[in-house]
Design a protein around this motif. Structure first.
Motif, PDB file in Angstrom:
ATOM      1  N   LYS A   1       0.799  -1.234   0.000  1.00 27.52           N
ATOM      2  CA  LYS A   1       0.000   0.000   0.000  1.00 27.52           C
ATOM      3  C   LYS A   1       0.831   1.283   0.000  1.00 27.52           C
ATOM      4  N   ASN A   2       2.064   1.229   0.455  1.00 29.36           N
ATOM      5  CA  ASN A   2       2.862   2.467   0.474  1.00 29.36           C
ATOM      6  C   ASN A   2       3.944   2.519  -0.606  1.00 29.36           C
ATOM      7  N   VAL A   3       3.828   1.652  -1.578  1.00 31.95           N
ATOM      8  CA  VAL A   3       4.883   1.599  -2.587  1.00 31.95           C
ATOM      9  C   VAL A   3       4.825   2.840  -3.503  1.00 31.95           C
ATOM     10  N   THR A   4       5.990   3.268  -3.966  1.00 30.67           N
ATOM     11  CA  THR A   4       6.050   4.442  -4.848  1.00 30.67           C
ATOM     12  C   THR A   4       5.985   4.008  -6.312  1.00 30.67           C
ATOM     13  N   ILE A   5       5.055   4.606  -7.077  1.00 31.11           N
ATOM     14  CA  ILE A   5       4.991   4.312  -8.514  1.00 31.11           C
ATOM     15  C   ILE A   5       5.987   5.247  -9.217  1.00 31.11           C
ATOM     16  N   ARG A   6       6.840   4.671 -10.045  1.00 29.18           N
ATOM     17  CA  ARG A   6       7.875   5.471 -10.725  1.00 29.18           C
ATOM     18  C   ARG A   6       7.432   5.960 -12.108  1.00 29.18           C
ATOM     19  N   ARG A   7       6.733   5.113 -12.845  1.00 26.82           N
ATOM     20  CA  ARG A   7       6.486   5.447 -14.248  1.00 26.82           C
ATOM     21  C   ARG A   7       5.324   4.613 -14.776  1.00 26.82           C
ATOM     22  N   LEU A   8       4.526   5.228 -15.655  1.00 28.84           N
ATOM     23  CA  LEU A   8       3.454   4.513 -16.348  1.00 28.84           C
ATOM     24  C   LEU A   8       3.695   4.665 -17.850  1.00 28.84           C
ATOM     25  N   TRP A   9       3.221   3.726 -18.621  1.00 31.16           N
ATOM     26  CA  TRP A   9       3.315   3.860 -20.084  1.00 31.16           C
ATOM     27  C   TRP A   9       2.206   3.045 -20.726  1.00 31.16           C
ATOM     28  N   ARG A  10       2.018   3.312 -21.997  1.00 31.52           N
ATOM     29  CA  ARG A  10       1.052   2.529 -22.754  1.00 31.52           C
ATOM     30  C   ARG A  10       1.714   2.044 -24.035  1.00 31.52           C
ATOM     31  N   GLY A  11       1.415   0.820 -24.427  1.00 30.74           N
ATOM     32  CA  GLY A  11       1.965   0.266 -25.662  1.00 30.74           C
ATOM     33  C   GLY A  11       0.903  -0.538 -26.373  1.00 30.74           C
ATOM     34  N   LEU A  12       1.290  -1.163 -27.471  1.00 33.10           N
ATOM     35  CA  LEU A  12       0.300  -1.825 -28.330  1.00 33.10           C
ATOM     36  C   LEU A  12       0.404  -3.342 -28.288  1.00 33.10           C
ATOM     37  N   TYR A  13      -0.740  -4.000 -28.306  1.00 33.12           N
ATOM     38  CA  TYR A  13      -0.799  -5.437 -28.555  1.00 33.12           C
ATOM     39  C   TYR A  13      -1.137  -5.599 -30.043  1.00 33.12           C
ATOM     40  N   PRO A  14      -0.284  -6.258 -30.833  1.00 36.05           N
ATOM     41  CA  PRO A  14      -0.661  -6.546 -32.229  1.00 36.05           C
ATOM     42  C   PRO A  14      -1.648  -7.721 -32.239  1.00 36.05           C
ATOM     43  N   MET A  15      -2.944  -7.432 -32.271  1.00 30.79           N
ATOM     44  CA  MET A  15      -3.980  -8.447 -32.035  1.00 30.79           C
ATOM     45  C   MET A  15      -4.468  -9.144 -33.296  1.00 30.79           C
ATOM     46  N   THR A  16      -4.768 -10.421 -33.158  1.00 36.89           N
ATOM     47  CA  THR A  16      -5.487 -11.167 -34.198  1.00 36.89           C
ATOM     48  C   THR A  16      -6.912 -11.386 -33.693  1.00 36.89           C
ATOM     49  N   PRO A  17      -7.863 -11.660 -34.597  1.00 36.47           N
ATOM     50  CA  PRO A  17      -9.243 -11.859 -34.142  1.00 36.47           C
ATOM     51  C   PRO A  17      -9.407 -13.027 -33.169  1.00 36.47           C
ATOM     52  N   ASP A  18      -8.581 -14.098 -33.324  1.00 39.06           N
ATOM     53  CA  ASP A  18      -8.731 -15.247 -32.429  1.00 39.06           C
ATOM     54  C   ASP A  18      -7.732 -15.248 -31.274  1.00 39.06           C
ATOM     55  N   GLY A  19      -6.935 -14.194 -31.166  1.00 33.57           N
ATOM     56  CA  GLY A  19      -6.008 -14.094 -30.032  1.00 33.57           C
ATOM     57  C   GLY A  19      -4.810 -15.016 -30.123  1.00 33.57           C
ATOM     58  N   VAL A  20      -4.561 -15.570 -31.301  1.00 39.42           N
ATOM     59  CA  VAL A  20      -3.431 -16.491 -31.487  1.00 39.42           C
ATOM     60  C   VAL A  20      -2.507 -15.916 -32.569  1.00 39.42           C
ATOM     61  N   ALA A  21      -1.207 -16.047 -32.368  1.00 37.74           N
ATOM     62  CA  ALA A  21      -0.224 -15.480 -33.307  1.00 37.74           C
ATOM     63  C   ALA A  21      -0.304 -16.141 -34.688  1.00 37.74           C
ATOM     64  N   VAL A  22       0.304 -15.478 -35.664  1.00 39.51           N
ATOM     65  CA  VAL A  22       0.327 -15.985 -37.046  1.00 39.51           C
ATOM     66  C   VAL A  22       1.787 -16.260 -37.404  1.00 39.51           C
ATOM     67  N   VAL A  23       2.121 -17.539 -37.514  1.00 35.89           N
ATOM     68  CA  VAL A  23       3.525 -17.902 -37.721  1.00 35.89           C
ATOM     69  C   VAL A  23       3.615 -18.972 -38.807  1.00 35.89           C
ATOM     70  N   GLY A  24       4.502 -18.741 -39.765  1.00 32.36           N
ATOM     71  CA  GLY A  24       4.693 -19.747 -40.811  1.00 32.36           C
ATOM     72  C   GLY A  24       4.747 -19.107 -42.186  1.00 32.36           C
ATOM     73  N   LYS A  25       4.537 -19.951 -43.198  1.00 37.76           N
ATOM     74  CA  LYS A  25       4.567 -19.458 -44.584  1.00 37.76           C
ATOM     75  C   LYS A  25       3.169 -19.526 -45.176  1.00 37.76           C
ATOM     76  N   PRO A  26       2.677 -18.396 -45.674  1.00 35.58           N
ATOM     77  CA  PRO A  26       1.370 -18.461 -46.324  1.00 35.58           C
ATOM     78  C   PRO A  26       1.475 -19.319 -47.582  1.00 35.58           C
ATOM     79  N   SER A  27       0.477 -20.175 -47.831  1.00 36.50           N
ATOM     80  CA  SER A  27       0.629 -21.145 -48.928  1.00 36.50           C
ATOM     81  C   SER A  27       0.608 -20.486 -50.302  1.00 36.50           C
ATOM     82  N   ASN A  28       0.019 -19.284 -50.417  1.00 33.93           N
ATOM     83  CA  ASN A  28      -0.123 -18.686 -51.748  1.00 33.93           C
ATOM     84  C   ASN A  28       0.957 -17.664 -52.114  1.00 33.93           C
ATOM     85  N   VAL A  29       1.959 -17.487 -51.246  1.00 35.77           N
ATOM     86  CA  VAL A  29       3.072 -16.579 -51.589  1.00 35.77           C
ATOM     87  C   VAL A  29       4.385 -17.284 -51.274  1.00 35.77           C
ATOM     88  N   GLU A  30       5.285 -17.318 -52.218  1.00 36.89           N
ATOM     89  CA  GLU A  30       6.604 -17.929 -51.975  1.00 36.89           C
ATOM     90  C   GLU A  30       7.575 -16.856 -51.480  1.00 36.89           C
TER      91      GLU A  30
END
Ligand SMILES: Cc1cc2nc3c(=O)[nH]c(=O)nc-3n(C[C@H](O)[C@H](O)[C@H](O)COP(=O)(O)OP(=O)(O)OC[C@H]3O[C@@H](n4cnc5c(N)ncnc54)[C@H](O)[C@@H]3O)c2cc1C
Length: 390
Positions: free
Chosen positions: A304-333
């Protein structure tokens, strides 16, 4: 004539740096391009440093188990401290609802190799020093998870990758992709300063990854939303695990609340707003601090008595299903994706980089293909399936 590389990585962030490292380690001539002035200056430095394999999606569990292995052995392998702290992750539970959710995913977590167990309240009290005991039912604890410093890790990955011969070009923005004559294979990149050719191009552009995908005619929905975080003054070490409270906040505005004490001593914290803040606005809100302070003190009253030093805001790069996109798309080499990391790019980054490097150099991911394919760029992002544990 444009310089020629074996691989080009777009983005020197949580994913791009480890990917460049593993590609260089495999002997490839690698170029990394970032529009910012040094490595880790995108969303990487917004992360609070949590690294867990405690997920409900099998691919995330296995990718993050690899990341934990890489982060935890980094100092031994390179001699560089990156703030790794193996304190585990604890999800304390005060209501039946959260007990049911967490217990329902334990079997899939264990099946995919995560060391985790349900602890009754008497054991959770020992794991989370100073936790509010009123109404505490129990919780899960995964002892091998931990924390790392995003900036120290990014700097060290960059240094080690440079030692392996890779080139980093900063303040240089990718403005287009170059194709072969048939327009079917990506052969290089165009930036505001020049053109560079390579057999393999990795899109690791974080919040701007969709723009790069569009350059190849791919419509992959990565939409950023913004999240706030903060850090206190350093305290004597007392809190081992990173703690995640998945109850909604009593104020009705927040979902998950998570915090931990990093290796330097400060408490570092973040919550997930129920109503998201879409877009790239990163100015701090006036509501974050009072809401966060109440949630923190209600869980660990001694703060309860702790000192807050700094706040910030950043971005989540979101997908609609909340799961990352990793790999090779089949239609582009020639194009590989390590994007859509949501709120988990720091913990996914090394595991993603390791598997992408294997995909590029060996033609297959290092992990089991059926599991890796859960992250596929070809999947239906709007199937309605969402991860139970975000
Ligand atoms: C408050 C907060 C707390 C978080 N806490 C955690 C946490 O505890 N653990 C965790 O795992 N994750 C956490 N995250 C999420 C994590 O920060 C992100 O998921 C991760 O940084 C994304 O990694 P990335 O490599 O995809 O993107 P970035 O790290 O942003 O890297 C992308 C890079 O691409 C570059 N780029 C983009 N477009 C171009 C272009 N056209 N040309 C050249 N360069 C380009 C950018 O400049 C950037 O450097 C948190 C995020 C926030 C906001």
């Amino acid at each position: 004539m444009a310089s020629k590389y074996d691989a080009i990585v777009i983005g020197a962030g949580s994913v791009g740096n480890p990917t460049a490292y593993f590609l260089s380690k495999a002997g490839l001539k690698v170029l990394v391009v970032d529009e910012l002035s040094s490595s880790g200056q995108g969303q990487n430095k917004s992360a609070i440093g949590g690294v867990r394999a405690t997920h409900s999606d099998p691919a995330k569990i296995q990718i993050c188990l690899k990341s934990i292995e890489i982060y935890s052995e980094w100092q031994k392998n390179t001699g560089t401290h990156i703030g790794w702290k193996k304190g585990g992750y604890c999800f304390p539970v005060y209501r039946q609802k959260e007990e049911d959710i967490l217990k329902s995913i334990l079997s899939i977590q264990k099946k995919h190799g995560l060391i985790i167990d349900w602890f009754e309240s008497n054991k959770i009290k020992k794991v989370v020093t100073g936790i509010n005991e009123k109404g505490l039912i129990g919780g899960t604890f995964s002892p091998n998870d931990g924390q790392v410093s995003p900036l120290l890790a990014s700097e060290s990955f960059t240094n080690e990758t440079m030692k392996l011969g890779a080139e980093f070009r900063y303040n240089e923005s990718v403005t287009g992709l170059l194709f072969d004559r048939n327009n079917s294979t990506v052969k290089g990149i165009k930036t505001n300063k020049g053109e560079y050719m390579a057999d393999s191009i990795v899109n690791a552009a974080g919040a701007h990854a969709s723009t790069i995908c569009k350059m190849a005619g791919l419509d992959i929905p990565i939409n950023p939303d913004s999240h706030e975080a903060g850090i206190t003054a350093p305290l004597k070490q007392f809190l081992d695990p990173l703690v995640v409270d998945i109850r909604p906040g009593v104020e009705g505005k927040t979902a998950n609340f998570y915090f931990g004490q990093n290796s330097e001593g400060p408490i570092i914290f973040c919550y997930t707003p129920i109503k998201i803040f879409p877009g790239e606005d990163r100015s701090c809100t006036s509501e974050f601090m009072p809401i966060m302070a109440r949630r923190l003190v209600s869980l660990i009253p001694r703060l309860k008595n702790v000192t807050i030093r700094r706040l910030w805001r950043g971005l989540y790069p979101m997908t609609p299903d909340g799961v990352a996109v990793v790999g090779k798309p089949s239609n582009v080499e020639g194009l590989y994706l390590g994007i859509g990391m949501c709120g988990q790019g720091l913990m996914m980054g090394p595991g993603v980089g390791f598997n992408l490097s294997s995909l590029i150099t060996e033609g297959k991911p290092a992990m089991r293909k059926e599991v890796f394919d859960l992250l596929s760029p070809d999947r239906d992002f709007y199937s309605g399936k969402k991860e139970a544990l975000k």
